[in-house]
Motif scaffolding. Structure first.
Motif, PDB file in Angstrom:
ATOM      1  N   TYR A 313     -19.420  13.057 -38.989  1.00  0.00           N
ATOM      2  CA  TYR A 313     -18.028  13.414 -39.265  1.00  0.00           C
ATOM      3  C   TYR A 313     -17.350  12.402 -40.183  1.00  0.00           C
ATOM      4  N   VAL A 314     -18.123  11.743 -41.024  1.00  0.00           N
ATOM      5  CA  VAL A 314     -17.572  10.756 -41.943  1.00  0.00           C
ATOM      6  C   VAL A 314     -16.575  11.418 -42.893  1.00  0.00           C
ATOM      7  N   ARG A 315     -15.484  10.712 -43.168  1.00  0.00           N
ATOM      8  CA  ARG A 315     -14.481  11.175 -44.131  1.00  0.00           C
ATOM      9  C   ARG A 315     -14.363  10.146 -45.241  1.00  0.00           C
ATOM     10  N   VAL A 316     -14.329  10.644 -46.474  1.00  0.00           N
ATOM     11  CA  VAL A 316     -14.154   9.777 -47.640  1.00  0.00           C
ATOM     12  C   VAL A 316     -12.889  10.226 -48.352  1.00  0.00           C
ATOM     13  N   VAL A 317     -11.906   9.325 -48.408  1.00  0.00           N
ATOM     14  CA  VAL A 317     -10.613   9.642 -49.015  1.00  0.00           C
ATOM     15  C   VAL A 317     -10.455   8.815 -50.292  1.00  0.00           C
ATOM     16  N   PRO A 318     -10.361   9.477 -51.459  1.00  0.00           N
ATOM     17  CA  PRO A 318     -10.230   8.732 -52.714  1.00  0.00           C
ATOM     18  C   PRO A 318      -8.775   8.357 -52.996  1.00  0.00           C
ATOM     19  N   ASP A 319      -8.615   7.285 -53.715  1.00  0.00           N
ATOM     20  CA  ASP A 319      -7.278   6.860 -54.152  1.00  0.00           C
ATOM     21  C   ASP A 319      -7.459   6.094 -55.460  1.00  0.00           C
ATOM     22  N   PHE A 320      -6.551   6.285 -56.378  1.00  0.00           N
ATOM     23  CA  PHE A 320      -6.624   5.493 -57.607  1.00  0.00           C
ATOM     24  C   PHE A 320      -5.205   5.147 -58.052  1.00  0.00           C
ATOM     25  N   SER A 321      -5.008   3.864 -58.269  1.00  0.00           N
ATOM     26  CA  SER A 321      -3.708   3.353 -58.709  1.00  0.00           C
ATOM     27  C   SER A 321      -3.759   3.122 -60.217  1.00  0.00           C
TER      28      SER A 321
END
Length: 742
Positions: A313-321
Motif C-alpha cells: 500500500y505504498v504511496r508516492v506523492v510528488p511535489d516540485f517547487s
C-alpha cells in the motif's frame, strides 16, 4: 393506478375490524409467494391495516417487475393481483453500422431477457445518442418502437437517425510558439481535417464532443513533458456553422519559460530503504529539462521497488517547487510505505474447466508469501502465456493492514476443437484439413493433437501429446509421431518417424529442453541430373538426432502479445546412428511493443528474426537444408521455393536449399473490427540464404494480413507482394495460417 385507488377505497369500507385470515397472490411470475409475502411484511392473524396494505403494495412495486398491483379482500383473505411487465425477447438497432451493434448493445446495458422498463429504455436512448455524438454526429435522434409478441414478450427497436457530422476545418492554437502544431495535434482527439481525410492514416476532422473537455489537459501535459511548468491552456472554443456543419476549434495557450531540474529529493516516512539507492535509479536528473512523463515513470519505479519489498500500500506523492527567477525546480517525492503485507489466501474464480492447480502453478505468490508487485504482474503474464485464457484479472482484496487476498479472475479461452476445413495455397492448391486437438485436455494443461492435411502435393498425418508441467513440477515432456509425404518442386519425399522431448523450467522466463528424434526418409521421382543423385535415389536413409534448446519468453499473451520478447536457440546433431551426419543451429528472436499507453491507440509493433547455419555437412540430406519463402520467412514467395539453385546444361533449375540463412520481419498491427476480434497487420520481410555465405540469394516481400480470432481459433489471411523478384522465382500472393501466434 385507477384500479389501485378503487381497491383501496373498497378495502377501507369492508376491512374495518377485520383480521387477516390468509394472504394470496395472483399473477405472480418473477417472485415466489414466500418472497412476496416476506416483502409485504403482513402476517395472518393481525388486524387488516389499510396503511400497511398500502405500504406492502409500494414495496412490491419497487421490485421493478410489475406494471400494476391491486388488492382485494374477501372474508379476511387478502389477494394481491399482479400485472407483470413484459420480457424483452428481441432488441433491434436500425440506422446504425452493422459492425457496431454488438458494441453498442453492450454499452447501453440492455439485453434479451431483461424486464421491459421505460426508465431503462430512456436511459438506453440517451446512451445511444451520447455514443453517436462522440463519433461526431450532431442532432442525432433516437426513437423507440415497442411491438408486443404472441408469447407475451416484446420486441424493442431503436430507430437511429445519426444526423450530420461536424468537421473541424481549422484548428487555431493561439500562443503556441515553441511546439509544432503537428506535435500538439498528435495528443489530441479532435484534429483539423486533412486533405483526403477519408483515407486511413489521415485526420477526418470529425468533432468528438465527449473528448473536448480532455483536450486542454492533454495539451498542457505535452508542454509539461518539455519543461513548460507555467503553461496554461484555456478551455476550447468550438465555433460551428450549422449551415454546412463546419467548425473552427480555438485554444488559447500561454507557454511560459522552460524549467530545468535543480535537485531531486526523496523523503521517506519510514526509512525502509536508503533514499540514495532510490534516487540513483531515477531517470529525472539534476540539470535536465523537467519532464512530467519521466516523473510519472520514476514514481512508478519507486512504488514498484517498495512494493516488491512487501509494502503493498505504498504511496508516492510528488511535489516540485519552482524558482521563477532562474526557471528551475526542485522535485521531491514523499514516500509513505505503510506496513508490510503478506498473502493470506489466493482465490481462483471464473474457471469452469481449467483445474485450480493448473492456474495456481503459474502464480508466483502463495499464502504466507510477502507481497510483491512484480510477482503479481508476472503471474498474470504467465497465465496469459499458457493460451488457456482470454483474459486474466488479479484483484487485491485488503483484509487488514498486514494481510490481503489475491482473487484471480480468469475468462477461459477456447483451447480445443474438432475441425474439418480447407483452404488454398499457391503451390498446394486446395487444402483439406481435419484435426482434433486440445491444448488443455479436461482442464489439466495437457496438450493433445491428431491432424491430417491433404492437398495436391502434400499428405500429412500427425499425433502429438505434451505435458508442460509433469505433476505440476518444473519438468515437461512431449511425444510426437508422424507420417508425411510431400511432392517438392524437384522430388517426392516420404518421411516416417517421431520424437521424444524432455524439458525443465530453469527460471521464470527460461526453459531448457532436450529432444531425440528418429525418422526414415525416402526420396523418389528425382531427376538423375540432381546433385548427389546416387545418395538419394530410391534409398531409405535414417536420421537419428539429438537437439538441445533454450528458450526465453516474457510476453504477456500467447496468441497476441503486446509486450515482451521471445528468444530461442537450438543445436541439433544428427549422427547418433543412422545415415545422416550434420550439425544444424537455429536462432529466433521476436519482440513485441504495444503503443496504446503512449498514443491512446491499439497499435502493436513487432520485429521477428531467424538465423540458421550448419556446423558440418558430412552427410547432409537435401531435405534437411534451409529454404526460404512462405509465412515463416519471406512472404510473397511460395513456401520453401528460395534456396541454392543448380542449373543443368539444358537450363532446368533445381532447388538445393542453403546452409546459411537469415530472415527478418517488421510488422504493425491495428484494430480492424473490434466486435469481430479482427485486426489488420502490415509487414515487410527481408531474407537471405546461401551455401557458402548468407547473402548469395536475397529476397523481400511486403503486404497486409487479416488477423482474426475466429470461433475455430486464430486465423491469419495473408496478402503479399514479392519484392526483389528474379526470373524463375515462384511467387505467392495469398496464404493463410490457423492456430499460430500473430
Amino acid at each position: 393506478m385507477r384500479r389501485f385507488f378503487i381497491a383501496v377505497m373498497m378495502l377501507a369500507v369492508v376491512a374495518s375490524a377485520q383480521v387477516i385470515q390468509a394472504i394470496r397472490f395472483d399473477g405472480l411470475l418473477h417472485l415466489s409467494p414466500d418472497v412476496a409475502k416476506e416483502i409485504t411484511g403482513l402476517h395472518t392473524g393481525e388486524p387488516i391495516d389499510i396503511e400497511k396494505v398500502d405500504e406492502a403494495i409500494r414495496k412490491l412495486y419497487a421490485q421493478g417487475y410489475f406494471k400494476d398491483i391491486w388488492v382485494t379482500e374477501e372474508r379476511g383473505v387478502l389477494t394481491f393481483h399482479f400485472k407483470e411487465k413484459p420480457v424483452i425477447s428481441q432488441i433491434v438497432i436500425s440506422g446504425y453500422g452493422e459492425n457496431k451493434k454488438d458494441e453498442l448493445l453492450s454499452a447501453i446495458g440492455l439485453k434479451k431477457g431483461d424486464i421491459y422498463d421505460e426508465r431503462k429504455i430512456e436511459k438506453a436512448e440517451a446512451l445511444i445518442r451520447s455514443q453517436i455524438e462522440s463519433e461526431g454526429y450532431f442532432d442525432t435522434v433516437v426513437e423507440t418502437e415497442t411491438t408486443p409478441l404472441e408469447n407475451g414478450s416484446v420486441k424493442v427497436e431503436f430507430k437511429v437517425n445519426k444526423g450530420e457530422n461536424i468537421i473541424i476545418e481549422k484548428l487555431n492554437l493561439c500562443g503556441a510558439k515553441h511546439l509544432d502544431k503537428d506535435d500538439i495535434e498528435k495528443v489530441m482527439a479532435n484534429r483539423e481535417h486533412d486533405f483526403m481525410g477519408w483515407m486511413w492514416g489521415f485526420n477526418n476532422g470529425k468533432v468528438k464532443i465527449d473528448q473536448l473537455k480532455y483536450e486542454a489537459p492533454r495539451i498542457r501535459d505535452l508542454y509539461m513533458r518539455h519543461g513548460y511548468l507555467d503553461c496554461k491552456v484555456d478551455n476550447p472554443l468550438l465555433r460551428v456553422d450549422f449551415d454546412n456543419y463546419k467548425a473552427i476549434l480555438d485554444f488559447k495557450i500561454t507557454e511560459g519559460p522552460i524549467y530545468k531540474v535543480k535537485a531531486v529529493k526523496i523523503e521517506l516516512a519510514q526509512k525502509v530503504i536508503d533514499p540514495v539507492i532510490l534516487r540513483d535509479e531515477l531517470r529525472l536528473k539534476p540539470g535536465e529539462v523537467f519532464d512530467i512523463e519521466t516523473l510519472r515513470h520514476d514514481m512508478e519505479h519507486i512504488k514498484t521497488k517498495l512494493a516488491d519489498m512487501g509494502y503493498a500500500y505504498v504511496r508516492v506523492v510528488p511535489d516540485f517547487s519552482k524558482d521563477e527567477k532562474d526557471h528551475t525546480t526542485v522535485v521531491k517525492y514523499r514516500v509513505y510505505p505503510g506496513d508490510k503485507v503478506y498473502i493470506r489466501d489466493v482465490i481462483i474464480s471464473g474457471n469452469t474447466r481449467t483445474l485450480d492447480r493448473v492456474i495456481r502453478r503459474e502464480i508466483f505468490l502463495a499464502p504466507g508469501d510477502l507481497y510483491s508487485l512484480t510477482d503479481m504482474k508476472d503471474s498474470k503474464a504467465a497465465l496469459m502465456r499458457t493460451g488457456y485464457f482470454e483474459n486474466v484479472v488479479i484483484d487485491e482484496r485488503r483484509v487488514n493492514e498486514h494481510e490481503m487476498d489475491l482473487v484471480v479472475n480468469v475468462k477461459e479461452a477456447q483451447t480445443g476443437n474438432i475441425m474439418v476445413g480447407g483452404g488454398y495455397g499457391s503451390y498446394d492448391g486446395f487444402i483439406f484439413n481435419a484435426s482434433v486437438n486440445d491444448r488443455n485436455v479436461f482442464g489439466s494443461g495437457l496438450a493433445v493433437g491428431l491432424s491430417t492435411d491433404l492437398s495436391r502435393h502434400r499428405t500429412n498425418f500427425n499425433f502429438n501429446i505434451t505435458n508442460p508441467r509433469i505433476w505440476d513440477s518444473d519438468y515437461s515432456a512431449g511425444f510426437n509421431i508422424y507420417h508425411n509425404e510431400f511432392e517438392n518442386y524437384d522430388y517426392t519425399e516420404k518421411r516416417f518417424g517421431g520424437s521424444v522431448t524432455l524439458g525443465k523450467q530453469i527460471a521464470r522466463y527460461w526453459h531448457l529442453s532436450g529432444m531425440y528424434q528418429y525418422y526414415s526418409t525416402r526420396i523418389s521421382n528425382m531427376d538423375p541430373n540432381f546433385p548427389d543423385y546416387e545418395f538419394y535415389a530410391n534409398n531409405d536413409f535414417v536420421t537419428s538426432a539429438g537437439t538441445l534448446s533454450a528458450r526465453f519468453n516474457n510476453t504477456d499473451d500467447f496468441y497476441l502479445p503486446r509486450h515482451g520478447m521471445i528468444f530461442s536457440a537450438s543445436a541439433m546433431y544428427a549422427g547418433l546412428g543412422g545415415d545422416a551426419e550434420y550439425n544444424k543451429n537455429y536462432f529466433t528472436f521476436m519482440i513485441f511493443q504495444g503503443l496504446e499507453d503512449y498514443i491512446n491507440y491499439d497499435l502493436i509493433l513487432r520485429y521477428k528474426a531467424r538465423l540458421g547455419f550448419f556446423g558440418n555437412d558430412r552427410k547432409l540430406p537435401v531435405s534437411a537444408k534451409f529454404y526460404m519463402g512462405g509465412v515463416r520467412t519471406v512472404r510473397g514467395y511460395e513456401s520453401g521455393s528460395i534456396g541454392g539453385f543448380y542449373e543443368t546444361s539444358d537450363g532446368y533449375i533445381y532447388r538445393t536449399g542453403g546452409e546459411y540463412t537469415f530472415s527478418n520481419s517488421v510488422e504493425a498491427s491495428i484494430p480492424l473490427l473490434e466486435a469481430a476480434k479482427m485486426r489488420l497487420a502490415f509487414f515487410l520481410d527481408y531474407g537471405m540464404i546461401g551455401d557458402d555465405s548468407f547473402d548469395e540469394y536475397t529476397r523481400a516481400g511486403t503486404g497486409a494480413a487479416i488477423e482474426w480470432f475466429s470461433p475455430m481459433g486464430p486465423i491469419q489471411l495473408i496478402f503479399a507482394y514479392p519484392l526483389m523478384e528474379e526470373s524463375g522465382d515462384r511467387t505467392s500472393n495469398f496464404e493463410f495460417t490457423m492456430g499460430q501466434r500473430f
